[in-house]
Design an enzyme around this catalytic site. Structure first.
Site, PDB file in Angstrom:
ATOM      1  N   GLU A  22       0.832  -1.206   0.000  1.00  0.00           N
ATOM      2  CA  GLU A  22       0.000   0.000   0.000  1.00  0.00           C
ATOM      3  C   GLU A  22       0.865   1.254   0.000  1.00  0.00           C
ATOM      4  O   GLU A  22       0.545   2.248  -0.654  1.00  0.00           O
ATOM      5  CB  GLU A  22      -0.902   0.022   1.234  1.00  0.00           C
ATOM      6  CG  GLU A  22      -1.943  -1.068   1.262  1.00  0.00           C
ATOM      7  CD  GLU A  22      -2.751  -1.029   2.535  1.00  0.00           C
ATOM      8  OE1 GLU A  22      -3.927  -0.635   2.444  1.00  0.00           O
ATOM      9  OE2 GLU A  22      -2.193  -1.356   3.608  1.00  0.00           O
ATOM     10  N   TYR A  54     -15.531  26.319   0.095  1.00  0.00           N
ATOM     11  CA  TYR A  54     -15.442  24.884  -0.137  1.00  0.00           C
ATOM     12  C   TYR A  54     -14.416  24.507  -1.190  1.00  0.00           C
ATOM     13  O   TYR A  54     -13.890  23.395  -1.170  1.00  0.00           O
ATOM     14  CB  TYR A  54     -16.808  24.257  -0.437  1.00  0.00           C
ATOM     15  CG  TYR A  54     -17.609  24.904  -1.529  1.00  0.00           C
ATOM     16  CD1 TYR A  54     -17.339  24.659  -2.862  1.00  0.00           C
ATOM     17  CD2 TYR A  54     -18.665  25.744  -1.216  1.00  0.00           C
ATOM     18  CE1 TYR A  54     -18.095  25.237  -3.869  1.00  0.00           C
ATOM     19  CE2 TYR A  54     -19.431  26.332  -2.209  1.00  0.00           C
ATOM     20  CZ  TYR A  54     -19.137  26.080  -3.536  1.00  0.00           C
ATOM     21  OH  TYR A  54     -19.889  26.653  -4.519  1.00  0.00           O
ATOM     22  N   GLU A  74      -8.263   5.903  10.176  1.00  0.00           N
ATOM     23  CA  GLU A  74      -8.713   6.687  11.325  1.00  0.00           C
ATOM     24  C   GLU A  74      -7.836   7.927  11.508  1.00  0.00           C
ATOM     25  O   GLU A  74      -8.345   9.014  11.795  1.00  0.00           O
ATOM     26  CB  GLU A  74      -8.673   5.839  12.598  1.00  0.00           C
ATOM     27  CG  GLU A  74      -9.688   4.713  12.648  1.00  0.00           C
ATOM     28  CD  GLU A  74      -9.245   3.410  11.980  1.00  0.00           C
ATOM     29  OE1 GLU A  74      -9.887   2.381  12.231  1.00  0.00           O
ATOM     30  OE2 GLU A  74      -8.270   3.407  11.194  1.00  0.00           O
ATOM     31  N   LYS A  99     -12.053   3.675   1.505  1.00  0.00           N
ATOM     32  CA  LYS A  99     -10.866   2.968   1.010  1.00  0.00           C
ATOM     33  C   LYS A  99     -11.369   1.788   0.167  1.00  0.00           C
ATOM     34  O   LYS A  99     -11.375   0.636   0.602  1.00  0.00           O
ATOM     35  CB  LYS A  99     -10.003   2.500   2.185  1.00  0.00           C
ATOM     36  CG  LYS A  99      -8.651   1.957   1.787  1.00  0.00           C
ATOM     37  CD  LYS A  99      -7.796   1.655   3.023  1.00  0.00           C
ATOM     38  CE  LYS A  99      -6.461   1.108   2.620  1.00  0.00           C
ATOM     39  NZ  LYS A  99      -5.607   0.817   3.799  1.00  0.00           N
TER      40      LYS A  99
END
Length: 120
Positions: A22, A54, A74, A99
């Site tokens: 990864e 934004y 997290e 993910k």
């Protein structure tokens, strides 16, 4: 009661995860945000400086996704929430990190974490 500004489907390539593959290959992460704020001051004066821009938030979030790798989504979600709360108008934020290419050995659609944070 606070108003909500939502950004859905912000995506960037990141190198987050606990596995070496990864970190080396990277993968696409997708983020949904809900910014909680009082939009009345901006609306009453038609003043962009009194709300959350934004477009800038989107650029900041994708830079975090593409930035320094972390092991956990997290942690990534917390970094994104912290950045959103730096905007003066934002009182609370909800962050969902997707993910979709997580290294799972069984069929799945998505892996997500959703956090809700406010000013301390």
């Amino acid at each position: 009661m606070l108003d909500r500004v939502s950004l859905r489907g912000l995506r960037a390539r990141g190198h987050h995860g606990v596995f070496e593959r990864e970190r080396i290959e990277g993968q696409t992460f997708v983020v949904d945000l809900v910014l909680y704020l009082d939009t009345r001051p901006a609306a009453s004066g038609d003043d962009l400086t009194r709300t959350a821009h934004y477009g800038i938030v989107a650029e900041e979030v994708t830079a975090i996704i593409a930035g320094e790798p972390v092991d956990l989504i997290e942690t990534l979600a917390q970094r994104i929430a912290d950045q959103c709360l730096k905007h003066e108008a934002v009182e609370e934020v909800e962050v969902t990190v997707h993910k979709p290419d997580a290294p799972i050995t069984v069929p799945f659609d998505d892996v997500t974490i959703t956090i809700h944070r406010g000013r301390a």
